[in-house]
Scaffold this motif. Structure first.
Motif, PDB file in Angstrom:
ATOM      1  N   THR A   1       0.818  -1.214   0.000  1.00 50.63           N
ATOM      2  CA  THR A   1       0.000   0.000   0.000  1.00 50.63           C
ATOM      3  C   THR A   1       0.852   1.264   0.000  1.00 50.63           C
ATOM      4  OG1 THR A   1      -0.179  -0.018   2.429  1.00 50.63           O
ATOM      5  CG2 THR A   1      -1.929  -1.120   1.189  1.00 50.63           C
ATOM      6  N   GLY A   2       2.178   1.080  -0.032  1.00 44.71           N
ATOM      7  CA  GLY A   2       3.072   2.234  -0.057  1.00 44.71           C
ATOM      8  C   GLY A   2       3.043   2.959  -1.390  1.00 44.71           C
ATOM      9  N   ARG A   3       3.627   4.140  -1.402  1.00 41.11           N
ATOM     10  CA  ARG A   3       3.616   4.966  -2.606  1.00 41.11           C
ATOM     11  C   ARG A   3       4.312   4.268  -3.773  1.00 41.11           C
ATOM     12  NH1 ARG A   3       2.196  10.048  -2.879  1.00 41.11           N
ATOM     13  NH2 ARG A   3       2.342  10.247  -0.596  1.00 41.11           N
ATOM     14  N   GLY A   4       3.605   4.192  -4.896  1.00 43.62           N
ATOM     15  CA  GLY A   4       4.170   3.606  -6.097  1.00 43.62           C
ATOM     16  C   GLY A   4       4.132   2.095  -6.155  1.00 43.62           C
ATOM     17  N   HIS A   5       3.488   1.455  -5.160  1.00 47.83           N
ATOM     18  CA  HIS A   5       3.461  -0.005  -5.172  1.00 47.83           C
ATOM     19  C   HIS A   5       2.150  -0.515  -5.769  1.00 47.83           C
ATOM     20  CE1 HIS A   5       5.200  -3.842  -3.998  1.00 47.83           C
ATOM     21  NE2 HIS A   5       6.263  -3.184  -3.543  1.00 47.83           N
ATOM     22  N   ILE A   6       1.954  -1.837  -5.720  1.00 39.72           N
ATOM     23  CA  ILE A   6       0.883  -2.461  -6.507  1.00 39.72           C
ATOM     24  C   ILE A   6      -0.517  -2.130  -5.991  1.00 39.72           C
ATOM     25  CG2 ILE A   6       2.298  -4.349  -7.367  1.00 39.72           C
ATOM     26  CD1 ILE A   6       1.241  -6.112  -5.136  1.00 39.72           C
ATOM     27  N   LEU A   7      -0.644  -1.814  -4.706  1.00 37.17           N
ATOM     28  CA  LEU A   7      -1.950  -1.445  -4.146  1.00 37.17           C
ATOM     29  C   LEU A   7      -1.836  -0.114  -3.402  1.00 37.17           C
ATOM     30  CD1 LEU A   7      -3.126  -4.921  -2.732  1.00 37.17           C
ATOM     31  CD2 LEU A   7      -3.938  -3.797  -4.812  1.00 37.17           C
ATOM     32  N   GLU A   8      -1.271   0.858  -4.071  1.00 33.55           N
ATOM     33  CA  GLU A   8      -0.968   2.147  -3.445  1.00 33.55           C
ATOM     34  C   GLU A   8      -2.187   2.768  -2.767  1.00 33.55           C
ATOM     35  OE1 GLU A   8       0.734   6.591  -4.689  1.00 33.55           O
ATOM     36  OE2 GLU A   8       0.720   4.949  -6.141  1.00 33.55           O
ATOM     37  N   HIS A   9      -2.009   3.133  -1.478  1.00 39.17           N
ATOM     38  CA  HIS A   9      -3.061   3.794  -0.711  1.00 39.17           C
ATOM     39  C   HIS A   9      -2.373   4.573   0.411  1.00 39.17           C
ATOM     40  CE1 HIS A   9      -6.731   4.719   1.331  1.00 39.17           C
ATOM     41  NE2 HIS A   9      -7.458   3.895   0.593  1.00 39.17           N
ATOM     42  N   PRO A  10      -1.878   5.777   0.106  1.00 41.69           N
ATOM     43  CA  PRO A  10      -1.054   6.539   1.051  1.00 41.69           C
ATOM     44  C   PRO A  10      -1.712   6.779   2.411  1.00 41.69           C
ATOM     45  CG  PRO A  10      -0.966   7.521  -1.123  1.00 41.69           C
ATOM     46  CD  PRO A  10      -2.018   6.470  -1.179  1.00 41.69           C
ATOM     47  N   LEU A  11      -2.994   7.136   2.437  1.00 36.43           N
ATOM     48  CA  LEU A  11      -3.653   7.447   3.704  1.00 36.43           C
ATOM     49  C   LEU A  11      -3.723   6.214   4.599  1.00 36.43           C
ATOM     50  CD1 LEU A  11      -5.148   9.399   5.544  1.00 36.43           C
ATOM     51  CD2 LEU A  11      -7.284   8.815   4.336  1.00 36.43           C
ATOM     52  N   PHE A  12      -4.154   5.104   4.026  1.00 41.46           N
ATOM     53  CA  PHE A  12      -4.232   3.856   4.798  1.00 41.46           C
ATOM     54  C   PHE A  12      -2.843   3.439   5.263  1.00 41.46           C
ATOM     55  CE2 PHE A  12      -3.946  -0.800   4.925  1.00 41.46           C
ATOM     56  CZ  PHE A  12      -4.937  -1.079   5.856  1.00 41.46           C
ATOM     57  N   ASN A  13      -1.855   3.585   4.388  1.00 40.51           N
ATOM     58  CA  ASN A  13      -0.484   3.194   4.714  1.00 40.51           C
ATOM     59  C   ASN A  13       0.057   4.010   5.886  1.00 40.51           C
ATOM     60  OD1 ASN A  13       2.672   3.632   4.153  1.00 40.51           O
ATOM     61  ND2 ASN A  13       2.059   1.622   3.402  1.00 40.51           N
ATOM     62  N   LYS A  14      -0.175   5.317   5.848  1.00 38.84           N
ATOM     63  CA  LYS A  14       0.315   6.178   6.930  1.00 38.84           C
ATOM     64  C   LYS A  14      -0.397   5.887   8.242  1.00 38.84           C
ATOM     65  CE  LYS A  14       1.961  10.101   4.203  1.00 38.84           C
ATOM     66  NZ  LYS A  14       1.804  11.558   3.911  1.00 38.84           N
ATOM     67  N   THR A  15      -1.701   5.637   8.169  1.00 37.92           N
ATOM     68  CA  THR A  15      -2.468   5.331   9.379  1.00 37.92           C
ATOM     69  C   THR A  15      -1.986   4.032  10.019  1.00 37.92           C
ATOM     70  OG1 THR A  15      -4.418   6.438   8.453  1.00 37.92           O
ATOM     71  CG2 THR A  15      -4.776   4.956  10.324  1.00 37.92           C
ATOM     72  N   LEU A  16      -1.860   3.002   9.201  1.00 36.92           N
ATOM     73  CA  LEU A  16      -1.391   1.713   9.705  1.00 36.92           C
ATOM     74  C   LEU A  16       0.043   1.824  10.226  1.00 36.92           C
ATOM     75  CD1 LEU A  16      -1.905  -1.305  10.106  1.00 36.92           C
ATOM     76  CD2 LEU A  16      -1.086  -1.696   7.772  1.00 36.92           C
ATOM     77  N   GLY A  17       0.872   2.538   9.509  1.00 36.20           N
ATOM     78  CA  GLY A  17       2.253   2.730   9.948  1.00 36.20           C
ATOM     79  C   GLY A  17       2.331   3.461  11.271  1.00 36.20           C
ATOM     80  N   GLY A  18       1.447   4.448  11.470  1.00 37.16           N
ATOM     81  CA  GLY A  18       1.420   5.187  12.735  1.00 37.16           C
ATOM     82  C   GLY A  18       1.034   4.298  13.904  1.00 37.16           C
ATOM     83  N   ILE A  19       0.052   3.413  13.672  1.00 34.60           N
ATOM     84  CA  ILE A  19      -0.371   2.479  14.731  1.00 34.60           C
ATOM     85  C   ILE A  19       0.763   1.523  15.087  1.00 34.60           C
ATOM     86  CG2 ILE A  19      -1.965   0.602  15.299  1.00 34.60           C
ATOM     87  CD1 ILE A  19      -4.034   2.008  13.478  1.00 34.60           C
ATOM     88  N   VAL A  20       1.414   0.999  14.057  1.00 32.20           N
ATOM     89  CA  VAL A  20       2.536   0.076  14.274  1.00 32.20           C
ATOM     90  C   VAL A  20       3.661   0.770  15.037  1.00 32.20           C
ATOM     91  CG1 VAL A  20       4.384  -1.203  13.113  1.00 32.20           C
ATOM     92  CG2 VAL A  20       2.028  -1.403  12.301  1.00 32.20           C
ATOM     93  N   ASN A  21       3.969   2.009  14.651  1.00 35.76           N
ATOM     94  CA  ASN A  21       5.050   2.744  15.309  1.00 35.76           C
ATOM     95  C   ASN A  21       4.708   3.050  16.767  1.00 35.76           C
ATOM     96  OD1 ASN A  21       6.626   2.759  13.029  1.00 35.76           O
ATOM     97  ND2 ASN A  21       5.954   4.773  12.346  1.00 35.76           N
ATOM     98  N   ALA A  22       3.444   3.405  17.018  1.00 28.44           N
ATOM     99  CA  ALA A  22       3.039   3.735  18.385  1.00 28.44           C
ATOM    100  C   ALA A  22       3.178   2.526  19.302  1.00 28.44           C
ATOM    101  CB  ALA A  22       1.598   4.246  18.391  1.00 28.44           C
ATOM    102  N   THR A  23       2.754   1.369  18.816  1.00 28.16           N
ATOM    103  CA  THR A  23       2.862   0.150  19.625  1.00 28.16           C
ATOM    104  C   THR A  23       4.309  -0.258  19.796  1.00 28.16           C
ATOM    105  OG1 THR A  23       0.769  -0.568  18.627  1.00 28.16           O
ATOM    106  CG2 THR A  23       2.006  -2.201  19.876  1.00 28.16           C
ATOM    107  N   ARG A  24       5.068  -0.133  18.741  1.00 27.09           N
ATOM    108  CA  ARG A  24       6.469  -0.554  18.776  1.00 27.09           C
ATOM    109  C   ARG A  24       7.311   0.334  19.686  1.00 27.09           C
ATOM    110  NH1 ARG A  24      10.523  -0.521  13.598  1.00 27.09           N
ATOM    111  NH2 ARG A  24      12.298  -1.538  14.574  1.00 27.09           N
ATOM    112  N   SER A  25       6.951   1.612  19.785  1.00 26.57           N
ATOM    113  CA  SER A  25       7.761   2.547  20.568  1.00 26.57           C
ATOM    114  C   SER A  25       7.452   2.495  22.063  1.00 26.57           C
ATOM    115  CB  SER A  25       7.545   3.979  20.056  1.00 26.57           C
ATOM    116  OG  SER A  25       6.184   4.363  20.211  1.00 26.57           O
ATOM    117  N   THR A  26       6.391   1.753  22.455  1.00 25.01           N
ATOM    118  CA  THR A  26       6.048   1.650  23.872  1.00 25.01           C
ATOM    119  C   THR A  26       6.991   0.670  24.566  1.00 25.01           C
ATOM    120  OG1 THR A  26       3.709   2.013  23.333  1.00 25.01           O
ATOM    121  CG2 THR A  26       4.213   1.138  25.523  1.00 25.01           C
ATOM    122  N   PRO A  27       7.714   1.099  25.602  1.00 24.98           N
ATOM    123  CA  PRO A  27       8.600   0.168  26.325  1.00 24.98           C
ATOM    124  C   PRO A  27       7.821  -1.044  26.826  1.00 24.98           C
ATOM    125  CG  PRO A  27       9.016   2.432  27.002  1.00 24.98           C
ATOM    126  CD  PRO A  27       7.784   2.465  26.140  1.00 24.98           C
TER     127      PRO A  27
END
Length: 224
Positions: A41-67
């Motif tokens: 879903t990243g930019r320029g890929h086969i199922l490009e969807h920037p908004l969904f990609n950024k939202t999902l990436g933000g959730i993943v980063n938030a969980t990953r950054s929690t000690p």
């Protein structure tokens, strides 16, 4: 050490292996597909969807950054809801899994992004569907790297499981704290550390061996 302590050590080792195996397995089943979605879903890929990609990436980063120790305490209500208790081996699996999923997702994303874009373009030119590109190109080419990422995750989970012992999570960490620290038995703490070192070395060696074998098979199948 006494025979009773050796028995306790073996029981704790089994609990640690169980926690790591279950949480690592679930994290792999969820994290790898998440990594795939983050890539396609990243930019320029086969199922490009920037908004969904950024939202999902933000959730993943938030969980990953929690000690992990904070996550362990913060999701106690969820842990109780799922397994009926907040202490013990079964309870520790919940935070271990939630901590590992975003880690696996990012590891998988990194591995899949290393696949040659030319292979994807060639598959598209031949009329391959997105599912075929994912299974026949991305996953097929990235398996050695994916195994390496999963190995790192398992090693991290072994450390997290020991940390979970500080709050009654069971396993080797719990044994080391209860007997080695609280009851002033340094030989128990030394034995726990030694077992953890051997366990980590074994997992890392096995993961490296599997990744090398898959890589050799991939090179042979590509004709290089």
């Amino acid at each position: 050490m006494s025979p009773m302590m050796i028995e306790l050590l073996l029981d704790a080792l089994w609990e640690t292996l169980f926690m790591v195996a279950v949480s690592g397995g679930i994290a792999g089943l969820i994290g790898v597909p998440l990594g795939i979605v983050l890539v396609v879903t990243g930019r320029g890929h086969i199922l490009e969807h920037p908004l969904f990609n950024k939202t999902l990436g933000g959730i993943v980063n938030a969980t990953r950054s929690t000690p992990f120790i904070i996550l362990l305490v913060a999701i106690i209500p969820l842990t109780r809801l799922i397994v009926g208790t907040s202490i013990g081996t079964a309870a520790a699996i919940v935070p271990l899994t939630l901590a590992a999923i975003p880690f696996v997702a990012r590891q998988a994303e990194t591995s899949l992004r290393e696949v040659d874009p030319g292979l994807i373009e060639a598959a598209q030119a031949m009329g391959a569907s997105p599912l075929q590109i994912v299974t026949k190109v991305l996953l097929a080419e990235a398996w050695p790297s994916l195994i390496g990422g999963l190995t790192i995750t398992i090693v991290s989970l072994i450390g997290y499981s020991a940390m979970a012992g500080a709050v009654g999570g069971g396993g080797l960490g719990d044994l080391g704290i209860r007997y080695g620290y609280q009851r002033f038995q340094p030989e128990v703490m030394a034995a726990v550390v030694a077992v953890l070192i051997v366990l980590v070395q074994g997992v890392q060696s096995l993961g490296d061996l599997l990744a090398r074998k898959l890589n050799k098979r991939l090179i042979r199948s590509s004709g290089h």
